[in-house]
Enzyme design. Structure first.
Site, PDB file in Angstrom:
ATOM      1  N   ASP A 174       0.833  -1.202   0.000  1.00 29.11           N
ATOM      2  CA  ASP A 174       0.000   0.000   0.000  1.00 29.11           C
ATOM      3  C   ASP A 174       0.867   1.252   0.000  1.00 29.11           C
ATOM      4  OD1 ASP A 174      -2.150  -1.635   0.077  1.00 29.11           O
ATOM      5  OD2 ASP A 174      -2.828  -1.099   2.086  1.00 29.11           O
ATOM      6  N   SER A 195     -14.447   4.970   0.331  1.00 27.96           N
ATOM      7  CA  SER A 195     -13.154   4.486   0.805  1.00 27.96           C
ATOM      8  C   SER A 195     -12.697   5.363   1.965  1.00 27.96           C
ATOM      9  CB  SER A 195     -12.118   4.536  -0.321  1.00 27.96           C
ATOM     10  OG  SER A 195     -12.535   3.769  -1.427  1.00 27.96           O
ATOM     11  N   LYS A 241      -8.199  -1.283  11.164  1.00 28.67           N
ATOM     12  CA  LYS A 241      -8.631  -1.285   9.767  1.00 28.67           C
ATOM     13  C   LYS A 241      -8.551  -2.724   9.264  1.00 28.67           C
ATOM     14  CE  LYS A 241      -7.919   1.030   5.338  1.00 28.67           C
ATOM     15  NZ  LYS A 241      -7.891  -0.178   4.472  1.00 28.67           N
ATOM     16  N   CYS A 264      33.121 -15.788 -13.590  1.00 25.66           N
ATOM     17  CA  CYS A 264      34.341 -16.095 -14.350  1.00 25.66           C
ATOM     18  C   CYS A 264      35.202 -17.168 -13.715  1.00 25.66           C
ATOM     19  CB  CYS A 264      35.162 -14.827 -14.543  1.00 25.66           C
ATOM     20  SG  CYS A 264      35.793 -14.128 -12.989  1.00 25.66           S
ATOM     21  N   CYS A 321      35.886 -10.144 -16.256  1.00 20.67           N
ATOM     22  CA  CYS A 321      34.649 -10.781 -15.779  1.00 20.67           C
ATOM     23  C   CYS A 321      33.453 -10.085 -16.425  1.00 20.67           C
ATOM     24  CB  CYS A 321      34.572 -10.690 -14.269  1.00 20.67           C
ATOM     25  SG  CYS A 321      33.051 -11.377 -13.572  1.00 20.67           S
TER      26      CYS A 321
END
Length: 621
Positions: A37, A81, A118, A368, A386
């Site tokens: 959230d 909401s 909640k 490598c 590498c």
């Protein structure tokens, strides 16, 4: 849609951003969130507000993902909401708004606030006269899910009156009976509501009395005044989190006075008399399933592979262990049990080891196969050939310069085809990109991005920092280039660097050696890039610059680039600070400024000016 999840938002069109946000929202609604959230609210939503301010996700109540299998129902009162808050200052502002409304109504009584958990489930409306239950839907219309009540849904509250609440499953029942089948309790509840033909797991849970419709107004909870709420906010939120046997994702705070509620009213999304303080810092115990070792520029980083675990609203499968020393000291490896959290509810972070194992640390580079070296707490590959080190170096360079499109897979393809240095990448042609296996559009976009990078102004300290020299990040690079020009760095000695405040003897030696080794690369980059040079302290003392002796703090959302404003102010002689202190001259504010810096400026007597006032001041110089 999955392809967008890890894509930087500035690469997305408005349509793609809209699709991404809708995807995040839909996944949350069905109980399988892909981000927390906090990430949705604090990272993505502000971008959506800026680019598509009238997007439905910002202006409308979002319906649950319930198939329209049943009767639609028009709610007697719109179901909204709850607005969210993450900071203590947000709750303080909410209380002040409520108190202001009470004052305007000539209500002199001390306002009280109700503090409830909640619940993380499915919002629903209950109609007592015919025992019907409806989803919230879009706030105005919901779907009939009364079949849940007929199959054993338990009402928690007064079933003789209409009420709104949340459909949830008891956490203990979920953990013991459903965790293997469902990703999250909300996922299970959404599935129940989404089907007339209940699954065996759904029927069992309802029959066992584990699925509840909890009425908000019947939740027992503390009622406190504004001062008590602020003084005890963390304790009240923690108390709410553990007060009921269900999963929660925050704390709901609402003013109790009905006249104040009516006066404050609501917008199309949420009530103004109510706010949700979101929970942060959730901790989980997680079993390690293995360790991957990722080869980077300066070290080989251990990444723990985890038993998939829900934490603060997201499914966590991997977490960095930072360096080999951490693996060794904590005993991290397959079978270890760790405690972890999510920093800011975004980044997974190891707190410690609960059960340790004998760790297995590589003696040779996984890429490598050259022997590794220990440097302090880290193991590192020192072989310049590498390929993973080459990939990391090129990717890091373009990331520091804020160039797009040069992600790890793209750079890997270039390196695999022989383009292993920055000079070879900057000089690559369209035909060479095609021969690497890139499509025509991607090849054109990569060339366009290279051209943009070479043409736009870039600070010299970013160029230096982009080389990935250990202990020479952006801040240290800027500090260094205030004393010596970037194209004179080959003349820098360890003693000179050690004399600059902030550089120690050991780092001075390693930094100067690394600069000497890479000076040819530095010279190449400043020859092809549009360089903005850092004003040097020695030259500042010779010339009285317009902003000499001024200290400035920039805060809030600006219409200009914050980094450009900082560079301009420093070129005019100002010291740009990150926080307000007693030496600060001006606090320059943009939009959406938090209370912390404003209050600090007022307390210290610092002058506060707007971006427009600052721009006018600069223009007049």
């Amino acid at each position: 849609m999955q392809q967008y999840v890890n894509t930087p938002t500035d690469l997305l069109s408005n349509e793609q951003l809209s699709q991404l946000m809708q995807y995040f929202n839909d996944q949350y609604r069905v109980g399988t969130p892909v981000i927390s959230d906090a990430a949705f609210d604090l990272i993505y939503t502000p971008i959506l507000k800026k680019r598509i301010p009238n997007h439905p996700l910002l202006t409308k109540v979002q319906p649950e993902s319930i198939n329209a299998l049943n009767t639609r129902y028009e709610h007697k009162q719109v179901m909204l909401s709850t607005n969210k808050a993450y900071e203590h200052s947000d709750i303080e502002s909410f209380i002040l708004r409520c108190q202001k409304a009470a004052s305007e109504l000539c209500i002199n009584d001390d306002l009280l606030f109700r503090v409830t958990p909640k619940l993380d489930g499915l919002a629903a409306s209950y109609i007592a006269i015919d025992k019907k239950i409806y989803t919230r839907g879009d706030g105005k219309y919901g779907n009939d899910i009364s079949h849940l009540y007929a199959n054993g849904l338990t009402i928690i509250g007064n079933a003789d009156r209409d009420a709104v609440g949340e459909i949830v499953v008891q956490q203990d029942y979920f953990n013991s009976m459903l965790k293997e089948q469902f990703a999250h309790p909300r996922n299970f509840v959404a599935g129940l509501a989404n089907s007339i033909n209940l699954s065996d797991a759904g029927k069992m849970a309802l029959k066992a009395g584990a699925v509840h419709l909890v009425f908000f107004k019947n939740i027992e909870c503390p009622c406190v005044n504004g001062k008590q709420l602020l003084d005890n906010l963390d304790d009240l939120c923690e108390q709410a989190k553990h007060s009921l046997p269900y999963v929660t994702d925050g704390t709901v705070i609402e003013v109790i006075n009905d006249k104040v509620k009516s006066y404050m009213s609501h917008n199309e999304r949420h009530n103004h008399w109510q706010i949700a303080k979101k929970s942060v810092g959730e901790i989980a115990e997680v079993r390690v399933q293995g360790v991957e070792w990722a080869v980077g520029r300066n070290k080989i980083t251990p990444v723990l592979l985890l038993e998939p675990t829900w934490l603060s609203g997201a499914l966590i499968k991997r977490v960095t262990a930072h360096h080999a020393g951490n693996v060794k000291s904590l005993g991290l490896g397959e079978g270890a049990l760790i405690s972890m959290t999510r920093s800011g509810e975004i980044i997974p972070k190891i707190i410690g080891a609960i059960e340790s194992v004998a760790p297995s640390i590589p003696t040779h580079c996984p890429c490598c196969n050259q022997p590794v070296q220990w440097v302090n707490d880290a193991i590192t590959c020192t072989f310049d050939g590498c390929s993973e080190r080459q990939v990391s170096a090129i990717e890091y360079h373009f990331a520091v310069l804020k160039a797009d499109l040069f992600g790890r897979q793209t750079v890997r393809r270039m390196v695999a085809n022989g383009y292993t240095s920055l000079s070879s990448v900057y000089s690559i042609t369209y035909e060479q990109l095609l021969s690497c296996g890139f499509g025509e559009v991607q090849a054109k976009n990569l060339l366009d991005e290279i051209n943009k990078t070479t043409n736009r102004p870039i600070n010299d300290y970013l160029i230096l920092a982009s080389l990935g020299i250990h202990a020479l990040g952006k801040g240290s690079s800027k500090k260094l280039l205030k004393h010596i020009e970037i194209d004179e760095l080959n003349e820098l000695s360890a003693n000179q660097l050690n004399s600059i405040d902030g550089f120690g003897e050991l780092t001075a030696s390693s930094i100067t050696s690394a600069i000497t080794e890479r000076f040819e690369q530095i010279s190449y980059l400043i020859s092809i890039l549009n360089v903005i040079r850092t004003p040097m302290i020695a030259k500042r003392s010779d010339v009285e610059l317009p902003l000499n002796r001024l200290s400035i703090v920039f805060t809030g959302k600006m219409t200009q680039s914050r980094s450009d404003m900082t560079s301009e102010a420093e070129s005019l002689g100002a010291v740009v600070q990150s926080g307000v202190t007693k030496t600060t001259t001006y606090l320059v504010i943009g939009e959406n400024v938090g209370a912390t810096k404003i209050n600090a400026a007022k307390a210290k007597g610092v002058e506060i000016i707007s971006e427009a006032e600052y721009t006018q001041m600069i223009s007049a110089l």
